[in-house]
Design a protein around this motif. Structure first.
Motif, PDB file in Angstrom:
ATOM      1  N   GLN A  56       0.874  -1.182   0.000  1.00  0.00           N
ATOM      2  CA  GLN A  56       0.000   0.000   0.000  1.00  0.00           C
ATOM      3  C   GLN A  56       0.904   1.222   0.000  1.00  0.00           C
ATOM      4  OE1 GLN A  56      -3.238   0.315  -0.182  1.00  0.00           O
ATOM      5  NE2 GLN A  56      -3.558   2.424   0.426  1.00  0.00           N
ATOM      6  N   ARG A  57       1.124   1.808  -1.176  1.00  0.00           N
ATOM      7  CA  ARG A  57       2.112   2.880  -1.307  1.00  0.00           C
ATOM      8  C   ARG A  57       1.496   4.079  -2.019  1.00  0.00           C
ATOM      9  NH1 ARG A  57       6.421   0.457   0.562  1.00  0.00           N
ATOM     10  NH2 ARG A  57       6.594  -1.807   0.294  1.00  0.00           N
ATOM     11  N   VAL A  58       1.712   5.262  -1.432  1.00  0.00           N
ATOM     12  CA  VAL A  58       1.142   6.486  -2.011  1.00  0.00           C
ATOM     13  C   VAL A  58       1.754   6.798  -3.362  1.00  0.00           C
ATOM     14  CG1 VAL A  58       0.556   7.470   0.235  1.00  0.00           C
ATOM     15  CG2 VAL A  58       2.797   7.937  -0.765  1.00  0.00           C
ATOM     16  N   ALA A  59       2.928   6.235  -3.645  1.00  0.00           N
ATOM     17  CA  ALA A  59       3.599   6.510  -4.921  1.00  0.00           C
ATOM     18  C   ALA A  59       2.721   6.143  -6.106  1.00  0.00           C
ATOM     19  CB  ALA A  59       4.916   5.746  -4.999  1.00  0.00           C
ATOM     20  N   PHE A  60       1.913   5.085  -5.977  1.00  0.00           N
ATOM     21  CA  PHE A  60       1.062   4.673  -7.094  1.00  0.00           C
ATOM     22  C   PHE A  60       0.011   5.739  -7.400  1.00  0.00           C
ATOM     23  CE2 PHE A  60       2.485   0.440  -5.547  1.00  0.00           C
ATOM     24  CZ  PHE A  60       3.107   0.013  -6.709  1.00  0.00           C
ATOM     25  N   ALA A  61      -0.625   6.273  -6.374  1.00  0.00           N
ATOM     26  CA  ALA A  61      -1.651   7.297  -6.581  1.00  0.00           C
ATOM     27  C   ALA A  61      -1.031   8.608  -7.060  1.00  0.00           C
ATOM     28  CB  ALA A  61      -2.427   7.523  -5.289  1.00  0.00           C
ATOM     29  N   GLU A  62       0.097   8.982  -6.483  1.00  0.00           N
ATOM     30  CA  GLU A  62       0.724  10.258  -6.836  1.00  0.00           C
ATOM     31  C   GLU A  62       1.174  10.275  -8.297  1.00  0.00           C
ATOM     32  OE1 GLU A  62       2.510  11.495  -2.427  1.00  0.00           O
ATOM     33  OE2 GLU A  62       3.811  10.560  -3.934  1.00  0.00           O
TER      34      GLU A  62
END
Length: 212
Positions: A173-179
């Motif tokens: 679950q990593r914010v990098a994917f959404a950003e």
């Protein structure tokens, strides 16, 4: 190889995984086409954002949200090493067509008992497709995993007892994917040596070994 990312349940990260698998294989010099088979068109939206940002296009994205997919996808596969299908949630005819087109089905699930239970419909469709495609390979993919949580471990253990089995590679679950998605980028564009990119590369390698 034609790889379909499918799950009857929405919101499990099919589009993110489809685009990143395509990106991982393209980085290895392989020719890849993504088929956006979801009427919402999220993969096409991502591709358009990437074009507006002036970023290089390492793989093509085409829209093909119709139940003739099993006849049309093999035509795309003639010119590339991989076709990646970003499938729809809960559209039975289109889902069946994607299953009949695929060599490998990846079923993304989040570490939650609810996702495990919701996958029962998907498993029934895979069994149905194997009547016509007995060599169809299928695997669960644990996606959006919080590191070393009890529920992630328990979900993996539960899925181990299933056919299809779960891939060893997991994606956090990593914010990098959404950003990165907001600007038509992949995690490889932002931080090619980061944990998110490493996890996707590992997933692509394991999935690639399942090629017929």
């Amino acid at each position: 190889m034609i790889v379909a990312l499918l799950n009857q349940k929405g919101g499990v990260g099919k589009t993110t995984l489809a685009l990143h698998l395509a990106g991982a294989w393209a980085r290895q010099g392989q020719r890849v086409t993504v088929i956006d088979a979801d009427p919402q068109g999220s993969a096409l939206d991502w591709s358009e954002r990437r074009s507006r940002e002036g970023l290089p296009r390492s793989f093509g994205v085409v829209g093909l949200a119709r139940d003739t997919l099993h006849r049309e996808a093999p035509e795309f596969a003639k010119d590339v090493e991989h076709v990646v299908i970003d499938g729809p949630p809960r559209i039975a005819g289109l889902m069946r067509s994607a299953l009949l087109a695929a060599d490998l089905v990846l079923v993304p699930v989040q570490p939650s008992p609810f996702d495990g239970w919701a996958s029962a419909e998907m498993l029934a469709l895979i069994d149905e497709a194997r009547i016509y495609r007995p060599d169809l390979a299928a695997r669960f993919v644990l996606n959006r995993c919080a590191a070393r949580t009890v529920i992630a471990r328990e979900t993996a253990e539960t899925l181990t007892d299933h056919d299809p089995p779960v891939l060893a590679a997991t994606v956090g679950q990593r914010v990098a994917f959404a950003e990165t998605a907001l600007t038509g980028r992949l995690v490889f564009d932002a931080n090619p040596g980061g944990q998110a990119a490493t996890e996707i590369t590992t997933l692509a390698a394991e999935a690639g070994r399942l090629a017929p």
